[in-house]
Design a protein around this motif. Structure first.
Motif, PDB file in Angstrom:
ATOM      1  N   VAL A   1      -6.683   8.663  -4.448  1.00 39.75           N
ATOM      2  CA  VAL A   1      -5.991   7.377  -4.350  1.00 39.75           C
ATOM      3  C   VAL A   1      -5.159   7.306  -3.072  1.00 39.75           C
ATOM      4  O   VAL A   1      -5.205   6.312  -2.337  1.00 39.75           O
ATOM      5  CB  VAL A   1      -5.107   7.133  -5.596  1.00 39.75           C
ATOM      6  CG1 VAL A   1      -4.169   5.962  -5.383  1.00 39.75           C
ATOM      7  CG2 VAL A   1      -5.970   6.906  -6.815  1.00 39.75           C
ATOM      8  N   VAL A   2      -4.414   8.355  -2.775  1.00 44.75           N
ATOM      9  CA  VAL A   2      -3.548   8.357  -1.585  1.00 44.75           C
ATOM     10  C   VAL A   2      -4.391   8.293  -0.312  1.00 44.75           C
ATOM     11  O   VAL A   2      -4.077   7.532   0.610  1.00 44.75           O
ATOM     12  CB  VAL A   2      -2.617   9.580  -1.589  1.00 44.75           C
ATOM     13  CG1 VAL A   2      -1.908   9.738  -0.261  1.00 44.75           C
ATOM     14  CG2 VAL A   2      -1.609   9.462  -2.717  1.00 44.75           C
TER      15      VAL A   2
ATOM     16  N   GLY B   1      -4.516   5.247   2.310  1.00 47.28           N
ATOM     17  CA  GLY B   1      -4.250   5.518   3.717  1.00 47.28           C
ATOM     18  C   GLY B   1      -5.302   4.904   4.625  1.00 47.28           C
ATOM     19  O   GLY B   1      -4.988   4.340   5.677  1.00 47.28           O
ATOM     20  N   LEU B   2      -6.562   4.985   4.219  1.00 45.89           N
ATOM     21  CA  LEU B   2      -7.627   4.364   5.007  1.00 45.89           C
ATOM     22  C   LEU B   2      -7.486   2.843   5.030  1.00 45.89           C
ATOM     23  O   LEU B   2      -7.671   2.209   6.078  1.00 45.89           O
ATOM     24  CB  LEU B   2      -9.000   4.766   4.446  1.00 45.89           C
ATOM     25  CG  LEU B   2      -9.395   6.219   4.670  1.00 45.89           C
ATOM     26  CD1 LEU B   2     -10.706   6.530   3.956  1.00 45.89           C
ATOM     27  CD2 LEU B   2      -9.519   6.516   6.152  1.00 45.89           C
TER      28      LEU B   2
ATOM     29  N   LEU C   1       0.827  -1.209   0.000  1.00 49.97           N
ATOM     30  CA  LEU C   1       0.000   0.000   0.000  1.00 49.97           C
ATOM     31  C   LEU C   1       0.863   1.262   0.000  1.00 49.97           C
ATOM     32  O   LEU C   1       0.562   2.230  -0.713  1.00 49.97           O
ATOM     33  CB  LEU C   1      -0.933  -0.001   1.214  1.00 49.97           C
ATOM     34  CG  LEU C   1      -2.041  -1.048   1.180  1.00 49.97           C
ATOM     35  CD1 LEU C   1      -2.694  -1.162   2.546  1.00 49.97           C
ATOM     36  CD2 LEU C   1      -3.059  -0.707   0.121  1.00 49.97           C
ATOM     37  N   THR C   2       1.929   1.258   0.776  1.00 50.35           N
ATOM     38  CA  THR C   2       2.831   2.406   0.805  1.00 50.35           C
ATOM     39  C   THR C   2       3.515   2.586  -0.544  1.00 50.35           C
ATOM     40  O   THR C   2       3.648   3.715  -1.041  1.00 50.35           O
ATOM     41  CB  THR C   2       3.885   2.225   1.908  1.00 50.35           C
ATOM     42  OG1 THR C   2       3.208   2.060   3.157  1.00 50.35           O
ATOM     43  CG2 THR C   2       4.813   3.421   1.979  1.00 50.35           C
TER      44      THR C   2
ATOM     45  N   ILE D   1      -6.802   0.169   8.291  1.00 48.05           N
ATOM     46  CA  ILE D   1      -7.504  -1.096   8.529  1.00 48.05           C
ATOM     47  C   ILE D   1      -6.510  -2.253   8.623  1.00 48.05           C
ATOM     48  O   ILE D   1      -6.646  -3.132   9.484  1.00 48.05           O
ATOM     49  CB  ILE D   1      -8.548  -1.330   7.419  1.00 48.05           C
ATOM     50  CG1 ILE D   1      -9.654  -0.292   7.517  1.00 48.05           C
ATOM     51  CG2 ILE D   1      -9.118  -2.741   7.501  1.00 48.05           C
ATOM     52  CD1 ILE D   1     -10.584  -0.241   6.339  1.00 48.05           C
ATOM     53  N   VAL D   2      -5.500  -2.262   7.756  1.00 48.21           N
ATOM     54  CA  VAL D   2      -4.477  -3.315   7.793  1.00 48.21           C
ATOM     55  C   VAL D   2      -3.744  -3.292   9.127  1.00 48.21           C
ATOM     56  O   VAL D   2      -3.526  -4.343   9.748  1.00 48.21           O
ATOM     57  CB  VAL D   2      -3.497  -3.168   6.603  1.00 48.21           C
ATOM     58  CG1 VAL D   2      -2.255  -4.015   6.808  1.00 48.21           C
ATOM     59  CG2 VAL D   2      -4.181  -3.548   5.307  1.00 48.21           C
TER      60      VAL D   2
END
Length: 103
Positions: free
Chosen positions: A45-46, A50-51, A24-25, A55-56
């Motif tokens: 998108v960013v 980030g959301l 994700l990063t 959650i992860v």
């Protein structure tokens, strides 16, 4: 033997969480660095990534999910987030008000 299985399952969950967080990063960084979308699309998108990242982290690192035993922890985190957002939002409103009065 069950302790070993529990350890392996926990280690697997951490590895999955780390891989997901890195992915994700990396996608967020690549979206900004390589200009894959216009500014508005890039910001959407960013923020979306980030959301998902939050959650992860909740699921794989903080072990907070929607089970009955973890709901108290989730409610505590959500309440703390609400209070923090109210304080930050109030501060921003006051600062913008003072900024406009100074002009």
């Amino acid at each position: 033997m069950s302790g070993h299985k529990e350890y392996r399952r926990e280690l697997r969950n951490y590895a999955i969480g780390l891989a997901a967080a890195l992915l994700l990063t990396g996608v967020a960084f690549a979206t900004v660095a390589f200009d894959w979308a216009p500014f508005t699309g890039t910001m959407i998108v960013v923020y979306g990534l980030g959301l998902v990242q939050i959650i992860v982290h909740f699921r794989f690192f903080l072990h907070i999910d929607l089970e009955k035993s973890a709901r108290d922890d989730l409610q505590l985190i959500l309440f703390s987030t609400l209070i923090t957002l109210l304080m930050v939002g109030g501060t921003v409103v006051i600062l913008f008000n003072l900024y406009h009065r100074m002009q």
